[in-house]
Design a protein around this motif. Sequence first.
Motif: not given
Lengths: 385, 232
Positions: B12, B25-26, B28, B221, B223
């Motif tokens: 984060v 960044l949430r 990763v 995030q 994917q």
Amino acid sequence: MTNTKLIFKSITRRKGRFLFTLLGIMIGMASFVTFMALGGSLKSQIERESAALGANLVVTPKGSCAYEQVSILTGEQLPTNITKDEVAAIRSIEGMTAIPYLAERSAIKNRPVSVMGILPDETKVFKNWTLAKGNYFNGANADGAVLGSVLAEQFELLPGSEVRVRGNQIKVLGVLEETGGKDDLTVFLSLPVAQSLYDQKDLVSYVAVRVDRLDEVDLYANKIKDKVSLGVVSDKQMRSSVLSIVGTVNITLQMIAAIAILAAAFGIVNTMMTATYERKREIGILQAMGATRNGIFKLFIFESGIYGLIGGIGGSVLGGLAAVFVSPYISQNAATSFVKGAQSSPDPMMLAGAILFSTLVAMVAGLYPAIKASKLSPVEAISYE
Amino acid sequence: MNNPVISVKGLVKEYGQGATLVKALRGVDLDIPRGSFTCIIGPSGHGKSTLMHLLGGLDHPTSGSVCIDGQIMSQLNNKDLAELRAKKIGFVFQFFNLLQSLTAKENIETALMLAGVPDKEQDRRANELLELVGLGEKANAKPGQLSGGQQQRVAIARAIANNPPVLLMDEPTGNLDSEAEAEVMKILENLKRQGKTIIFVTHSHEIAAKADNIVSVRDGQVQVPQEFKKAS
């Protein structure tokens, strides 16, 4: 690649800015070194002149001030208010030797020189002179001149040649041995001859007095004051008042030089601040390549130190040269009149100190920019465009 | 994925506070296999660069951890982090990679110096590296005298100077013409063959098509790695 090489590559990349910043600190240091060199030998020179006077007491015209006392030590022209009767009254006091002087100025080849009217025989004994070349005065009112050794050498005068004083050709009788003081730069005439040349009939500038017993200096000062209404100053008082007036001027000059250095230091701050902005991205790249904060700090602090080092060396050379070449031409005021006779070549220790000082000042000036550069976050630095 | 060279967990990164808080960044999670060519793709402003900076130890995460070649970065102080950057990671950026006052060779030597390589050895290594990127004759040219492609090749030579296991590249070809891009890609393929892990931020579909592994960053995030080749 070494850190040193990296620093030099950085510092010389903006050649104009490097040069002008360097000139700033160089000029500041040069003026500082010049004044230090000129002032450095001042105290010892004053003490030497005071010793060369050979007097415990000096009788000066009434109301004379420290400036006249400076003039006595430097051989400047002085007012002539002491009369023949007053001299006779002083000389009649037992237990001391009193020698009158007429202090005047003349010029040889447009260079100012001191001219002193003296009592030939008594002054020779009083000052403990010995003759290097030629003959001495052969009577109390003899014609002719006796020269100080440095003056004779400077103007290439030998016994038998002629020296021009106040429009009169005067024959050189002899040359004294070097004394190390201003007597070396003086033209001596017998008192009556000097008095008539300068239209100062029966007048003298000051009287130097040596008492037989050193512990009675104060007593004799009072005895003189009782006899004549003139100023009496002891050699110690004279030394301290001359030192204080000359010292004040000297310190003032050094303060001005210090301000010049301070201004130059801000020039370095400015240059280094610009460099940190300009190289912001490069600082980031260096950090990405593995440079530590400490490493970045060192790069910048040594870079500004180099300004001080080179500026200090350059300034010392310039200042030293200025002291040597300029000193003969600045003999016309109270502060610098001693410089003329003094050896004003700068002391190597003083030069080393000046270079060290300049480097330190520059590094202190570079402290803030270096801290700023080292505190940059790598991301911020890299993202800067 | 056995023995990943980079392993990211719950990463984060937040900037600012209160109303201006930006969640770059949430959280990763990511493993990068050793010896792979990984492309990071995604729209501008969605956290690609932030991820790069954290992977490269240029910044500290708000929370979470990055483990590179067995070292957990959050446990390192600034000095050790700098050493890690010198020895384990090689960076190449899009613009102005090189120190402008130094020649191509000196740029490489500086990287070697920062990793503690002695002065004498620097010279030999720098020459080798310049040969490797085909710029042996440009050793004494300043960045201003080199084309964009040549500059990037010098930057790559510098990035691999200390033989790091990982190369982090932030759009290194974004500014190059096709020819220069092809030259750079050829060098990178060689490096991959030598076992380097290459992480490559790009907008180019053609480059991403060559990747072993595609990481798509969107809204802070990661994917699920998509099969970019098939999608395009």
